[in-house]
Design a protein around this motif. Structure first.
Motif, PDB file in Angstrom:
ATOM      1  N   ASP A 114       0.820  -1.213   0.000  1.00 11.44           N
ATOM      2  CA  ASP A 114       0.000   0.000   0.000  1.00 11.44           C
ATOM      3  C   ASP A 114       0.855   1.264   0.000  1.00 11.44           C
ATOM      4  O   ASP A 114       0.486   2.268  -0.613  1.00 11.44           O
ATOM      5  CB  ASP A 114      -0.926   0.005   1.219  1.00 11.44           C
ATOM      6  N   VAL A 117       1.930   1.941  -3.552  1.00 11.03           N
ATOM      7  CA  VAL A 117       0.811   2.443  -4.363  1.00 11.03           C
ATOM      8  C   VAL A 117       0.523   3.906  -4.017  1.00 11.03           C
ATOM      9  O   VAL A 117       0.347   4.752  -4.907  1.00 11.03           O
ATOM     10  CB  VAL A 117      -0.454   1.582  -4.154  1.00 11.03           C
ATOM     11  N   VAL A 140      -2.427  -2.330  -9.917  1.00  8.49           N
ATOM     12  CA  VAL A 140      -1.627  -2.795  -8.790  1.00  8.49           C
ATOM     13  C   VAL A 140      -1.225  -4.255  -8.971  1.00  8.49           C
ATOM     14  O   VAL A 140      -2.022  -5.080  -9.403  1.00  8.49           O
ATOM     15  CB  VAL A 140      -2.403  -2.648  -7.455  1.00  8.49           C
ATOM     16  N   PRO A 142       0.016  -6.770  -6.114  1.00  2.69           N
ATOM     17  CA  PRO A 142       0.178  -6.736  -4.651  1.00  2.69           C
ATOM     18  C   PRO A 142       1.409  -7.499  -4.177  1.00  2.69           C
ATOM     19  O   PRO A 142       1.522  -8.708  -4.370  1.00  2.69           O
ATOM     20  CB  PRO A 142      -1.109  -7.395  -4.143  1.00  2.69           C
ATOM     21  N   ASN A 147      -2.090  -5.092   1.704  1.00  2.00           N
ATOM     22  CA  ASN A 147      -2.581  -4.869   0.330  1.00  2.00           C
ATOM     23  C   ASN A 147      -4.046  -4.434   0.286  1.00  2.00           C
ATOM     24  O   ASN A 147      -4.834  -4.917  -0.525  1.00  2.00           O
ATOM     25  CB  ASN A 147      -2.394  -6.146  -0.510  1.00  2.00           C
ATOM     26  N   SER A 150      -5.001  -2.656  -2.995  1.00  2.00           N
ATOM     27  CA  SER A 150      -5.110  -3.658  -4.051  1.00  2.00           C
ATOM     28  C   SER A 150      -6.432  -4.421  -3.956  1.00  2.00           C
ATOM     29  O   SER A 150      -7.132  -4.625  -4.957  1.00  2.00           O
ATOM     30  CB  SER A 150      -3.925  -4.628  -3.950  1.00  2.00           C
ATOM     31  N   ARG A 151      -6.796  -4.828  -2.753  1.00  2.00           N
ATOM     32  CA  ARG A 151      -8.046  -5.564  -2.551  1.00  2.00           C
ATOM     33  C   ARG A 151      -9.258  -4.724  -2.959  1.00  2.00           C
ATOM     34  O   ARG A 151     -10.211  -5.226  -3.553  1.00  2.00           O
ATOM     35  CB  ARG A 151      -8.192  -5.942  -1.074  1.00  2.00           C
ATOM     36  N   TRP A 155      -7.504  -6.206  -7.330  1.00  2.00           N
ATOM     37  CA  TRP A 155      -6.216  -6.765  -7.730  1.00  2.00           C
ATOM     38  C   TRP A 155      -5.746  -7.885  -6.806  1.00  2.00           C
ATOM     39  O   TRP A 155      -4.651  -8.422  -6.991  1.00  2.00           O
ATOM     40  CB  TRP A 155      -5.162  -5.661  -7.811  1.00  2.00           C
TER      41      TRP A 155
END
Length: 436
Positions: A114, A117, A140, A142, A147, A150-151, A155
């Motif tokens: 994270d 990102v 993304v 991960p 993450n 991403s979730r 992703w």
């Protein structure tokens, strides 16, 4: 991407000078190739994901070419924004149609946790401030522990087991995926000068700033202030959860051999949490484990309101979390899926990452947090807000722990003067590629 554009961007970023590249061929009307259908660049934190980071980097370079895969230890996202994209814009201004379309179509991939990102999104956000649109949307891969970003955008929560074959599929999804919007939140920390603060990566010192004048300040401000600013995308928290995260990060830095990947990170974090007094708060007399109502006041601007209101902090609450995404702590949703009747009763709206509001909830102690994290119960709902102010004043202890998108720090607080944390929504939204 065409080789001449890739090489020109790399040369510009290496020299940190847009005028380094020779544009004579473009001006002379040299043959310009067809623009790529889906130009993509990847930023990879090769230190994330344990042993997978370097392997993924090699696989991406094999699929895309070395000049479109940037290791964050070598090329920083702000250098790409300041020099790489400026190179494309300069070519486009001189009549290069391929560069123009490439700049318009380009998408970015952040391969990391994270923090990675958020770093990439923050740098791309500078384009909006500078009027250099369009802002490239971000996908993304991960590689982190939680993450949650991403979730939230499809992703996944972990690096895929069949990563070699999955990598090409991920790039295809980045190229064709639909776009969603994401709110981000600017955090201003204003504290009395003189105290030393170990700022996290996401927090930077800033000059003189003024707090929102719509809310009176209790007491006087000191003559000299130290101010810090940062942007977060998922959560900011104060209290015992941040204290546990702070201890875990220091343990991992001191003994990096313990943390070799996401699974080992989670095991160590869980073990470290159990060692902390958070689980035994009712039996402890340590003042730093008592309720946050002893040291802070919470003010918010609620949904559909422009006025500041004070929110009561229950004496049992030992952590306060402000959450933007429906994913926290590795995929949990502590805010919960609330029924329409409850939302109406509390004056809340259904939570979304782009609704302009942030959810505020409390955790009482480790046992309560554990039940929340396995979603047996909801967290203590406190407010839903478009702006937040914390006012902190030292009492029986002179420090408190904070964390922002997984970056924890130890915050000194003063008995004589207040420390303020003010959170407001960034006026423009980030663009995310949907992975589903």
């Amino acid at each position: 991407m065409p080789e001449y554009l890739r090489l020109a961007m790399i040369k510009t970023m290496q020299s940190k000078d847009v005028d380094t590249v020779n544009y004579a061929g473009v001006v002379a009307g040299a043959e310009i190739p067809q623009p790529p259908e889906a130009p993509i660049v990847v930023f990879i934190n090769s230190k994330s994901g344990g042993r997978h980071g370097p392997q993924l980097k090699a696989r991406l370079q094999e699929l895309m070419g070395e000049q479109q895969v940037f290791d964050l230890s070598v090329v920083k996202p702000h250098e790409f924004v300041q020099y790489g994209l400026s190179c494309l814009e300069k070519f486009a201004a001189l009549g290069d149609s391929c560069a123009k379309v490439t700049r318009e179509r380009i998408r970015v991939v952040a391969a990391g946790g994270d923090g990675t990102v958020g770093w990439v999104l923050g740098c791309l956000g500078e384009l909006k401030k500078q009027g250099r649109e369009p802002v490239p949307p971000t996908g993304v891969i991960p590689l982190g522990t939680g993450n949650d970003l991403s979730r939230s955008f499809g992703w996944g929560g972990s690096f895929p087991f069949n990563w070699k074959s999955a990598t090409k599929s991920i790039l295809d999804r980045v190229a064709t995926g639909s776009i969603s919007r994401l709110d981000s939140w600017n955090l201003l920390l204003s504290m009395p000068s003189g105290e030393k603060l170990e700022t996290p990566h996401s927090m930077k010192p800033t000059g003189d700033v003024s707090l929102d004048q719509g809310l009176d300040i209790d007491g006087e401000l000191p003559k000299k202030l130290s101010n810090y600013q940062g942007v977060y995308y998922n959560y900011f928290s104060i209290g015992m959860d941040a204290q546990v995260a702070y201890g875990f990060h220091h343990l991992r830095n001191e003994k990096p051999y313990l943390a070799q990947g996401p699974i080992s990170n989670k095991l160590i974090y869980s073990g470290y949490s159990c060692m902390q007094g958070w689980f035994f708060t009712p039996c402890s007399s340590d003042p730093c484990l008592r309720g946050l109502n002893n040291i802070l006041r919470l003010y918010v601007k609620k949904a559909n309101s422009s006025k500041w209101e004070q929110v009561s902090v229950p004496s049992s609450v030992r952590s306060i979390v402000t959450l933007n995404l429906p994913s926290y702590g590795g995929g949990r949703n502590p805010w919960g899926h609330l029924k329409p009747e409850y939302l109406e009763k509390r004056g809340f709206v259904e939570a979304h990452p782009d609704d302009g509001y942030i959810e505020i909830f409390g955790l009482k102690q480790g046992w309560h947090a554990s039940m929340v994290m396995v979603e047996l119960i909801s967290a203590k709902h406190m407010a839903q807000a478009s702006a937040i102010r914390f006012e902190l004043r030292a009492g029986e202890w002179d420090q408190v722990y904070m964390q922002m998108d997984g970056e924890p720090w130890k915050q000194p607080i003063n008995k004589e003067y207040s420390t303020f944390v003010e959170i407001k929504r960034v006026p423009f939204q980030s663009l995310m590629v949907n992975g589903k």
